[in-house]
Design a protein around this motif. Structure first.
Motif, PDB file in Angstrom:
ATOM      1  N   LEU A  60       0.824  -1.207   0.000  1.00  0.00           N
ATOM      2  CA  LEU A  60       0.000   0.000   0.000  1.00  0.00           C
ATOM      3  C   LEU A  60       0.858   1.257   0.000  1.00  0.00           C
ATOM      4  O   LEU A  60       0.605   2.202  -0.756  1.00  0.00           O
ATOM      5  N   ASN A  61       1.888   1.259   0.819  1.00  0.00           N
ATOM      6  CA  ASN A  61       2.714   2.464   0.912  1.00  0.00           C
ATOM      7  C   ASN A  61       3.656   2.616  -0.274  1.00  0.00           C
ATOM      8  O   ASN A  61       4.055   3.729  -0.619  1.00  0.00           O
ATOM      9  N   GLU A  62       3.980   1.503  -0.934  1.00  0.00           N
ATOM     10  CA  GLU A  62       4.746   1.601  -2.177  1.00  0.00           C
ATOM     11  C   GLU A  62       3.908   2.277  -3.259  1.00  0.00           C
ATOM     12  O   GLU A  62       4.412   3.105  -4.022  1.00  0.00           O
ATOM     13  N   VAL A  63       2.627   1.932  -3.305  1.00  0.00           N
ATOM     14  CA  VAL A  63       1.717   2.565  -4.268  1.00  0.00           C
ATOM     15  C   VAL A  63       1.576   4.055  -3.953  1.00  0.00           C
ATOM     16  O   VAL A  63       1.634   4.911  -4.849  1.00  0.00           O
ATOM     17  N   LEU A  64       1.392   4.392  -2.681  1.00  0.00           N
ATOM     18  CA  LEU A  64       1.250   5.799  -2.297  1.00  0.00           C
ATOM     19  C   LEU A  64       2.525   6.592  -2.577  1.00  0.00           C
ATOM     20  O   LEU A  64       2.470   7.762  -2.961  1.00  0.00           O
ATOM     21  N   ALA A  65       3.677   5.951  -2.415  1.00  0.00           N
ATOM     22  CA  ALA A  65       4.947   6.645  -2.659  1.00  0.00           C
ATOM     23  C   ALA A  65       5.131   6.975  -4.134  1.00  0.00           C
ATOM     24  O   ALA A  65       5.883   7.894  -4.480  1.00  0.00           O
ATOM     25  N   PRO A  68       1.821  11.054  -8.033  1.00  0.00           N
ATOM     26  CA  PRO A  68       2.424  12.193  -8.742  1.00  0.00           C
ATOM     27  C   PRO A  68       2.915  13.261  -7.773  1.00  0.00           C
ATOM     28  O   PRO A  68       2.312  13.495  -6.722  1.00  0.00           O
ATOM     29  N   GLY A  69       3.998  13.900  -8.123  1.00  0.00           N
ATOM     30  CA  GLY A  69       4.535  14.976  -7.297  1.00  0.00           C
ATOM     31  C   GLY A  69       3.887  16.308  -7.607  1.00  0.00           C
ATOM     32  O   GLY A  69       2.907  16.401  -8.349  1.00  0.00           O
ATOM     33  N   GLY A  70       4.447  17.363  -7.043  1.00  0.00           N
ATOM     34  CA  GLY A  70       3.948  18.699  -7.315  1.00  0.00           C
ATOM     35  C   GLY A  70       2.694  19.075  -6.578  1.00  0.00           C
ATOM     36  O   GLY A  70       1.957  19.969  -7.013  1.00  0.00           O
ATOM     37  N   THR A  71       2.401  18.404  -5.445  1.00  0.00           N
ATOM     38  CA  THR A  71       1.239  18.756  -4.640  1.00  0.00           C
ATOM     39  C   THR A  71       1.712  19.218  -3.263  1.00  0.00           C
ATOM     40  O   THR A  71       2.843  18.935  -2.858  1.00  0.00           O
ATOM     41  N   PRO A  72       0.843  19.897  -2.515  1.00  0.00           N
ATOM     42  CA  PRO A  72       1.230  20.337  -1.167  1.00  0.00           C
ATOM     43  C   PRO A  72       1.386  19.199  -0.166  1.00  0.00           C
ATOM     44  O   PRO A  72       1.854  19.420   0.945  1.00  0.00           O
ATOM     45  N   ILE A  73       0.971  17.982  -0.527  1.00  0.00           N
ATOM     46  CA  ILE A  73       1.084  16.844   0.388  1.00  0.00           C
ATOM     47  C   ILE A  73       2.494  16.265   0.273  1.00  0.00           C
ATOM     48  O   ILE A  73       2.880  15.718  -0.765  1.00  0.00           O
ATOM     49  N   VAL A 139      -7.269  19.354   0.757  1.00  0.00           N
ATOM     50  CA  VAL A 139      -7.451  17.998   0.233  1.00  0.00           C
ATOM     51  C   VAL A 139      -8.620  17.954  -0.741  1.00  0.00           C
ATOM     52  O   VAL A 139      -8.549  17.322  -1.804  1.00  0.00           O
ATOM     53  N   GLN A 140      -9.713  18.637  -0.405  1.00  0.00           N
ATOM     54  CA  GLN A 140     -10.853  18.684  -1.319  1.00  0.00           C
ATOM     55  C   GLN A 140     -10.464  19.295  -2.658  1.00  0.00           C
ATOM     56  O   GLN A 140     -10.886  18.833  -3.718  1.00  0.00           O
ATOM     57  N   GLY A 141      -9.647  20.359  -2.618  1.00  0.00           N
ATOM     58  CA  GLY A 141      -9.209  20.989  -3.856  1.00  0.00           C
ATOM     59  C   GLY A 141      -8.370  20.063  -4.714  1.00  0.00           C
ATOM     60  O   GLY A 141      -8.507  20.028  -5.941  1.00  0.00           O
ATOM     61  N   LEU A 142      -7.486  19.282  -4.068  1.00  0.00           N
ATOM     62  CA  LEU A 142      -6.671  18.323  -4.817  1.00  0.00           C
ATOM     63  C   LEU A 142      -7.541  17.247  -5.448  1.00  0.00           C
ATOM     64  O   LEU A 142      -7.306  16.815  -6.581  1.00  0.00           O
ATOM     65  N   VAL A 143      -8.565  16.793  -4.707  1.00  0.00           N
ATOM     66  CA  VAL A 143      -9.485  15.790  -5.249  1.00  0.00           C
ATOM     67  C   VAL A 143     -10.211  16.344  -6.463  1.00  0.00           C
ATOM     68  O   VAL A 143     -10.328  15.695  -7.508  1.00  0.00           O
TER      69      VAL A 143
END
Length: 203
Positions: A60-65, A68-73, A139-143
């Motif tokens: 699961l964490n490999e998938v999350l890693a 895509p980059g370039g987000t505030p998270i 988070v809502q904005g990213l979604v």
């Protein structure tokens, strides 16, 4: 954020942003495989298959890693626990309040059943504070900008409209075969139970 319709017959399948990429169906040179993907109801008529997939913490964490980059998270990983709950570790740069880190507890909801209950749901039971509105809005904005319609997030609930997500991925024709989907949490892994059912009269 506007709430998606609860009507399971309505599949909110349009992407939220013009920057979203809509995947296309795979193509196959083998006629049998091609037929299975274009007409799964006919190809798999009479199928009654139950599958249990253990999704480990590492997977699961490999998938999350690989997100895509370039987000505030800046940090995002899961910690499945016993007792049917898991924790989401989140670090982000939110407007007004700056960098925040949260450890949010999620409890999986009832099974998805088609067509009566198409939502995969997770109750947020702990981790968000009263002053976390900027983080929730972030988070809502990213979604809204990066994910297809059918993903709904608020301060107490996360829910995914499974038919809409399958449609977005190019697999709408498989929706009628999904009889039941259930996600539960155990120590160090999530369990995904899937029941595929295609009645003979679908041929």
């Amino acid at each position: 954020m506007p709430q998606p319709s609860n009507n399971p017959a309505i599949i909110p399948n349009e992407p939220r942003s013009t920057h979203s990429v809509i995947p296309t169906m795979p193509t196959f040179s083998n006629p049998a495989l091609a037929a299975a993907f274009t007409d799964p109801g006919g190809s798999f008529a009479g199928t009654d298959l139950r599958i249990t997939l253990p999704l480990t913490r590492a997977l699961l964490n490999e998938v999350l890693a690989a997100r895509p980059g370039g987000t505030p998270i800046s940090e995002l990983y899961l910690d499945p626990e016993a007792g049917n709950k898991f924790r989401v570790h989140l670090a982000a740069n939110a407007p007004i309040i700056g960098r925040v880190t949260r450890r949010i507890t999620l409890v999986p909801g009832p099974p998805v059943s088609f067509p009566e209950q198409p939502w995969l749901q997770f109750a947020i039971t702990d981790g968000l504070k009263f002053l976390d509105k900027p983080l929730i809005n972030l988070v809502q904005g990213l979604v809204e900008s990066r994910l297809p319609r059918g993903v709904d997030i608020n301060s107490s609930l996360i829910r995914l409209h499974v038919p809409a997500l399958l449609t977005h991925l190019g697999y709408r024709q498989f929706v009628p075969l999904l009889h039941r989907v259930h996600l539960t949490s155990q120590a160090n892994h999530l369990l995904l139970d899937i029941h595929l059912l295609a009645q003979p009269d679908q041929v």
